[in-house]
Enzyme design. Structure first.
Site, PDB file in Angstrom:
ATOM      1  N   TRP A   1     -44.313 -21.505 -54.586  1.00  0.00           N
ATOM      2  CA  TRP A   1     -44.360 -21.482 -56.049  1.00  0.00           C
ATOM      3  C   TRP A   1     -42.955 -21.342 -56.650  1.00  0.00           C
ATOM      4  O   TRP A   1     -42.594 -22.006 -57.619  1.00  0.00           O
ATOM      5  CB  TRP A   1     -45.231 -20.298 -56.449  1.00  0.00           C
TER       6      TRP A   1
ATOM      7  N   SER B   1     -41.898  -5.143 -56.792  1.00  0.00           N
ATOM      8  CA  SER B   1     -40.819  -4.939 -55.831  1.00  0.00           C
ATOM      9  C   SER B   1     -41.265  -4.089 -54.645  1.00  0.00           C
ATOM     10  O   SER B   1     -41.581  -2.915 -54.794  1.00  0.00           O
ATOM     11  CB  SER B   1     -39.644  -4.252 -56.519  1.00  0.00           C
TER      12      SER B   1
ATOM     13  N   ARG C   1     -40.230 -22.272 -55.770  1.00  0.00           N
ATOM     14  CA  ARG C   1     -39.330 -23.425 -55.716  1.00  0.00           C
ATOM     15  C   ARG C   1     -39.231 -24.111 -57.075  1.00  0.00           C
ATOM     16  O   ARG C   1     -38.278 -24.858 -57.311  1.00  0.00           O
ATOM     17  CB  ARG C   1     -39.790 -24.395 -54.631  1.00  0.00           C
TER      18      ARG C   1
ATOM     19  N   ARG D   1     -41.059  -2.935 -45.183  1.00  0.00           N
ATOM     20  CA  ARG D   1     -41.764  -4.140 -45.642  1.00  0.00           C
ATOM     21  C   ARG D   1     -41.554  -5.339 -44.727  1.00  0.00           C
ATOM     22  O   ARG D   1     -42.326  -6.295 -44.774  1.00  0.00           O
ATOM     23  CB  ARG D   1     -41.292  -4.509 -47.041  1.00  0.00           C
TER      24      ARG D   1
ATOM     25  N   ARG E   1     -39.272  -3.263 -52.457  1.00  0.00           N
ATOM     26  CA  ARG E   1     -38.132  -2.405 -52.164  1.00  0.00           C
ATOM     27  C   ARG E   1     -38.348  -1.060 -52.850  1.00  0.00           C
ATOM     28  O   ARG E   1     -37.916  -0.026 -52.368  1.00  0.00           O
ATOM     29  CB  ARG E   1     -36.881  -3.068 -52.762  1.00  0.00           C
TER      30      ARG E   1
ATOM     31  N   ARG F   1     -37.941 -23.756 -60.285  1.00  0.00           N
ATOM     32  CA  ARG F   1     -36.950 -22.782 -60.747  1.00  0.00           C
ATOM     33  C   ARG F   1     -36.900 -22.586 -62.246  1.00  0.00           C
ATOM     34  O   ARG F   1     -36.366 -21.601 -62.725  1.00  0.00           O
ATOM     35  CB  ARG F   1     -35.558 -23.218 -60.249  1.00  0.00           C
TER      36      ARG F   1
ATOM     37  N   ARG G   1     -48.744 -29.402 -57.875  1.00  0.00           N
ATOM     38  CA  ARG G   1     -49.520 -28.377 -57.172  1.00  0.00           C
ATOM     39  C   ARG G   1     -51.027 -28.499 -57.377  1.00  0.00           C
ATOM     40  O   ARG G   1     -51.777 -27.932 -56.578  1.00  0.00           O
ATOM     41  CB  ARG G   1     -49.032 -26.986 -57.591  1.00  0.00           C
TER      42      ARG G   1
ATOM     43  N   GLU H   1     -41.258 -10.035 -60.227  1.00  0.00           N
ATOM     44  CA  GLU H   1     -42.169  -9.772 -59.123  1.00  0.00           C
ATOM     45  C   GLU H   1     -42.212  -8.275 -58.818  1.00  0.00           C
ATOM     46  O   GLU H   1     -41.214  -7.563 -58.944  1.00  0.00           O
ATOM     47  CB  GLU H   1     -41.722 -10.536 -57.869  1.00  0.00           C
TER      48      GLU H   1
END
EC number: 2.1.1.148
Lengths: 300, 300, 300, 300
Positions: free
Chosen positions: B109, B121, B111, B195, B123, B113, B222, B119
């Protein structure tokens, strides 16, 4: 990391210089095609570049020739452009890299959208059995002060257990990837489905092309101390090439961006009061505690 | 898919309409905030939108008011703009979605841009234990004619084995993710490292904002029959909302893009010879075998 | 500036609020469609917007509901995002403007590429007889210290001569534009050719749509004291609307961007020496003369 | 068009080839720096380029070496990529041009936003006295069937009158530009203000850098028969260079884009009925009159 065949291809590509009338950067020619190792199985390779320090100056001047011959003038102009956030002359240089990197690093990297990317397709091809396993000194605990960072390095049994889990899970996932793909005595699952079993530390690779302005932006965020270690080492390897490619622009970038700081209106006011001899507390600064902590990190 | 708390939040958000002077699309208001299920645990939700069919017309005319009141004129202009590849009027509409999707779908998805993305995270936060496991009828073998596609559906023991591997590997990976993160009797590995053990079928989520022109481009690629099933169902769910949002623009899109084809100069020549009554072979067409196969798929 | 018909259309558009479930910014609703005059014949009008302060927070948290209800938390997070250059949450807000502006301002404006634009077409339509003629207090001489700036205001005969030339040339050019287009007793030159006779102070208009992050970038450069006056007044008129639209984000923008400065590594070193009581000269600073002059402007 | 000094600079730049390890396109080397004249005073010059046909293939394969040595395979892959709208491999080539062009052409050109631009600054510098005056055979009347196009060529007195107006107005505007700027016995108006008196046929110049995918998009729209003549001749001059630079990619572009057409679902249905021997009328086609006219232009 590279097979003998791949190394031979690289040697072949480096063996035959050809004449060109384009701007040439000697410093970058030395890097072309060579793989600079990053992490345990990754690398960056410069595949092509366009322009040099003089090309930045030439574009800024919309000139007919190659810019001034006086390096000092070029340096002054480049520093001026960087200081005043003139981005378009830096966009006139371009670089193309071949990068091999773990998927979780690729996912962070791709958030920089102003670049061109061709990634190896796991829908079309089969990925290799190569996983990033952190070196022991990179096996860090969750930071206790920062939700998004690392604390102390794990040691002893806990470290051993983590390494063992990462390795065994990666290998089992890959074994099963192969087992599902296999057409030996069965139909074999579609590659576009089988790949979903692979963990985020598997290596992928891509061609990545970006202009110098956007590359500097990438480096500022990703070569920074707050970036995750696993992407920072890629940024550092790229930065080392950029330094050889456009030394004047890179020096300006280091001074104004990497080595610089941005002060808010509140921070300016505090510094001015300090310069006038006043001792200013957080409470009197108008800054939040987080802001003040960051301020004090730089200014004491 | 959604917890009772989340559903209650959505109901609350839908409970209190407020007055606005902006362009309003009744069709889109009906979708706002609601989760449209996709795959086994995913969804798309419309969070916000800007503009409607009339806004496309208004921008094309750089007009002061709300465009003509005659729907027929608006439709003709919208079809004209679509037919002649005028992209900027369609860029004047914008939509913001909340999407929950497997990581390997997210990688495809992203790609695209020309969109804005935030998104969740991994992290910073801990991901949920939710994985995409294909429904039995989606468990397809590798295509034998297309490197990048699916063939027949797997059945029997092979299918069972694949499902079992996908489920058990996902759960084991998540168990170990939790074990590594745990601070119970140990320090606990950093989230940004743990992760990396998670497979590509784990669900992530993001806010995705895009203009209508670029969304149409996304949908054309798509929602197409050649797209991987797992991203196609997201595109189809979005397309159903777009149809209610800007019905005239969507109809033009369906006719000219989704239902249209592009002919090469060679294909035009062949069709003209056919229209003149000539039977043209692949050899005489000037097309390659692959090209000819695709041509014959449409034209017989 | 606006005809009675246009004003009536605007009143009509403002007369009929409709219910929506989307995020609503009361501050921005008050601006919708209204023309804010800029220069002698120009304006900006807010045509549509998406999102508000809470939408920034919501996207940053990829949350399910409407974000926290505690304004202080939202404010703190927004300031944090701005301070740390997190751009994507601000990209989640969007605004669409109708702008009427002189062509030479439009040419500068369009250098900001990350936006959507529909301009009135002089190829397709006939432009109106409206030209920007500077107010007497804006009729400035070339700066003697800055190649790219203004010095003192012209007065007396010179000012009168300039105004007379600008007015008479614009009117003559437009007379001849009309004469070439006329189909009265002649064929009439194509509009796409006749327009080439028109000067750069003629007014054009466009619809311009941009996300909040890129709008802040535009405002930072164009509402700045170094920007040309004729574009700065547009930026200021837009900034006044943004302040009412997203007050928390705008306050953070004012503190960190408009009111902030970026210090180079060299400048940090000088300030630290000064804080330690040392008097530093330009020679000892490592800065060029230009850099030092800019440094002293802020820090004395 | 170019001064002897400029020509000498170009000769000097072409005099000294240097060795490089990068991909080299012999066809493009022949163009480097040379000015290709366009219109009466304009030109395009290739300043730099990155990549060649093989680089497209190499990126598509994310390969280590230089792609296959079999041109036929490369050609097949390039045609496949073009046919299936794979844009990213074409983005891996880049070109930088120096263009001199009338302002009204520049305004159309800049609508293509995915490119890098550095324009000569009339805020900073003084423009030259050079204007585009159409050749007699380009002096066309407004089209009677198309709001946005040209009809018959003007002749006789009307043509003479137009040429006279364009020339005299341009020269008078420039005389007054100089008069306002002059510091002879007066202060002299700021350059950023004086430029507003100049008409849209004055020449400007810029450096323009773009990737091959976006350049193809530009060429498809601007080298098209419906584009305004004055921008089409620039597109054609660029296309001639691109053909020498990446001959395989350009041939695919010519076949699939320039020589191709897009058919709507309705048009496909009509063609299929025709192929089956049916005579289809506009009324029975489901197309509007405009659509049908365009359809018949291609298919009779």
């Amino acid at each position: 990391m590279l097979t003998p065949d791949q190394l031979a291809e690289i040697d072949a590509a480096r063996a035959t210089p050809r004449p060109t009338l384009r701007a040439v950067s000697e410093g970058m020619e030395a890097h072309l095609y060579r793989a600079h190792p990053v992490l345990d199985h990754g690398f960056i390779r410069v595949i092509d570049y366009m322009g040099d320090d003089a090309a930045i100056v030439q574009a800024a001047r919309v000139s007919y020739g190659a810019g001034t011959k006086h390096v000092q003038n070029d340096e002054g102009l480049i520093r001026y452009l960087m200081r005043h956030w003139h981005s378009t002359p830096f966009e006139m240089c371009e670089v193309k890299l071949h990068v091999k990197l773990p998927v979780f690093v690729a996912r962070q990297w791709i958030r920089h959208r102003t670049a061109n990317v061709n990634e190896y397709s796991a829908r079309y091809s089969i990925l290799d059995r190569e996983f990033y396993i952190p070196a022991p000194e990179q096996l860090a605990a969750q930071s206790t002060v920062n939700n998004q960072g690392r604390g102390e390095v794990l040691t002893g049994e806990e470290a051993a257990r983590v390494l063992d889990l990462l390795k065994s899970d990666a290998n089992r996932a890959y074994d099963h990837y192969e087992a599902m793909l296999s057409q030996d005595g069965q139909q074999g699952l579609a590659r576009e489905l089988a790949r979903m079993n692979l963990p985020a530390n598997i290596y992928t690779q891509w061609y990545w092309k970006v202009d110098l302005h956007n590359l500097f932006h990438f480096l500022r965020l990703r070569a920074d101390a707050h970036a995750q270690y696993e992407i920072r080492v890629y940024a550092e390897a790229i930065a080392a090439c950029v330094k050889d490619w456009v030394p004047l622009a890179f020096a300006a970038f280091e001074d104004y961006r990497m080595g610089g700081v941005t002060l808010s209106g509140k921070a300016i006011a505090v510094l001015k009061r300090r310069l006038a001899g006043e001792a200013v507390t957080q409470e009197a600064s108008g800054m939040s505690k987080g802001e003040w902590r960051e301020f004090v990190e730089v200014w004491g």
